[in-house]
Design a protein around this motif. Structure first.
Motif, PDB file in Angstrom:
ATOM      1  N   LYS A  57       4.128   5.546  -5.379  1.00  0.00           N
ATOM      2  CA  LYS A  57       4.217   5.583  -6.913  1.00  0.00           C
ATOM      3  C   LYS A  57       3.152   6.666  -7.359  1.00  0.00           C
ATOM      4  O   LYS A  57       3.404   7.488  -8.210  1.00  0.00           O
ATOM      5  CB  LYS A  57       4.010   4.341  -7.595  1.00  0.00           C
ATOM      6  N   LYS A  58       1.985   6.880  -6.685  1.00  0.00           N
ATOM      7  CA  LYS A  58       1.121   7.798  -6.958  1.00  0.00           C
ATOM      8  C   LYS A  58       1.462   9.072  -6.948  1.00  0.00           C
ATOM      9  O   LYS A  58       1.104   9.841  -7.764  1.00  0.00           O
ATOM     10  CB  LYS A  58      -0.400   7.165  -6.106  1.00  0.00           C
ATOM     11  N   VAL A  59       2.070   9.411  -5.739  1.00  0.00           N
ATOM     12  CA  VAL A  59       2.548  10.620  -5.411  1.00  0.00           C
ATOM     13  C   VAL A  59       3.558  11.002  -6.389  1.00  0.00           C
ATOM     14  O   VAL A  59       3.612  12.394  -6.973  1.00  0.00           O
ATOM     15  CB  VAL A  59       2.932  10.822  -3.992  1.00  0.00           C
ATOM     16  N   THR A  60       4.538  10.115  -6.467  1.00  0.00           N
ATOM     17  CA  THR A  60       5.662  10.440  -7.596  1.00  0.00           C
ATOM     18  C   THR A  60       5.221  10.625  -8.970  1.00  0.00           C
ATOM     19  O   THR A  60       5.651  11.585  -9.846  1.00  0.00           O
ATOM     20  CB  THR A  60       6.806   9.538  -7.470  1.00  0.00           C
ATOM     21  N   ASP A  61       4.281   9.859  -9.385  1.00  0.00           N
ATOM     22  CA  ASP A  61       3.746  10.060 -10.723  1.00  0.00           C
ATOM     23  C   ASP A  61       3.017  11.426 -10.888  1.00  0.00           C
ATOM     24  O   ASP A  61       2.992  12.296 -11.946  1.00  0.00           O
ATOM     25  CB  ASP A  61       2.738   8.926 -11.058  1.00  0.00           C
ATOM     26  N   SER A  62       2.327  11.885  -9.902  1.00  0.00           N
ATOM     27  CA  SER A  62       1.468  13.011  -9.763  1.00  0.00           C
ATOM     28  C   SER A  62       2.597  14.259  -9.818  1.00  0.00           C
ATOM     29  O   SER A  62       2.280  15.399 -10.310  1.00  0.00           O
ATOM     30  CB  SER A  62       0.715  13.310  -8.910  1.00  0.00           C
ATOM     31  N   SER A 117       0.732  -1.119   0.027  1.00  0.00           N
ATOM     32  CA  SER A 117      -0.038  -0.101  -0.082  1.00  0.00           C
ATOM     33  C   SER A 117       0.731   1.252   0.055  1.00  0.00           C
ATOM     34  O   SER A 117       0.543   2.225  -0.539  1.00  0.00           O
ATOM     35  CB  SER A 117      -0.824   0.032   1.201  1.00  0.00           C
ATOM     36  N   ARG A 128       4.146  14.365 -13.491  1.00  0.00           N
ATOM     37  CA  ARG A 128       3.206  14.828 -14.394  1.00  0.00           C
ATOM     38  C   ARG A 128       2.529  15.810 -13.968  1.00  0.00           C
ATOM     39  O   ARG A 128       1.244  15.813 -13.799  1.00  0.00           O
ATOM     40  CB  ARG A 128       2.447  13.676 -14.984  1.00  0.00           C
ATOM     41  N   TYR A 173       2.492   1.579  -3.456  1.00  0.00           N
ATOM     42  CA  TYR A 173       1.460   2.068  -4.345  1.00  0.00           C
ATOM     43  C   TYR A 173       1.284   3.796  -4.241  1.00  0.00           C
ATOM     44  O   TYR A 173       1.183   4.426  -5.066  1.00  0.00           O
ATOM     45  CB  TYR A 173       0.275   1.450  -4.226  1.00  0.00           C
ATOM     46  N   ARG A 174       1.080   3.984  -2.846  1.00  0.00           N
ATOM     47  CA  ARG A 174       0.942   5.518  -2.636  1.00  0.00           C
ATOM     48  C   ARG A 174       2.213   6.392  -3.077  1.00  0.00           C
ATOM     49  O   ARG A 174       1.969   7.457  -3.524  1.00  0.00           O
ATOM     50  CB  ARG A 174       0.525   5.635  -1.089  1.00  0.00           C
TER      51      ARG A 174
END
Length: 105
Positions: free
Chosen positions: A92-97, A86, A100, A89-90
């Motif tokens: 990765k989500k933060v780094t992706d945001s 978890s 981009r 996943y979080r």
């Protein structure tokens, strides 16, 4: 042992000693030797014999506790793995945001 020895000595005066008194004396000597060597263990076993059901119950309880401990460890490991997944996943989500910015615009 003493009784067997006295029996041999009493019969020896009257007639030659037979096979049975000698065997009895030999068995008595062997029993005495075993008691001298293993006497404490035999005594402890005799003393613990009345408590045998309690000892067996304690052993079963320890075995059940060990099994429960294994189950808890497996559950904890599973929960830790889920928590790590978890967090990854979080992250990765933060780094992706962050990588981009403003894609919606």
């Amino acid at each position: 042992m003493r009784t067997a020895f006295y029996e041999i000595m009493r019969k020896h005066r009257v007639r030659p000693v037979g096979f049975l008194p000698c065997v009895t004396f030999g068995c008595s000597v062997a029993t005495c030797a075993v008691l001298l060597v293993y006497g404490d263990g035999i005594e402890y076993a005799a003393e613990s014999l009345p408590a045998a059901p309690l000892i067996a119950s304690l052993g079963r309880g320890i075995q059940s506790l060990h099994q429960a401990s294994k189950a808890v460890k497996q559950t904890e490991n599973s929960m830790i793995q889920k928590s790590i997944k978890s967090l990854v996943y979080r992250f990765k989500k933060v780094t992706d945001s962050i990588n981009r910015p403003n894609q919606m615009e």
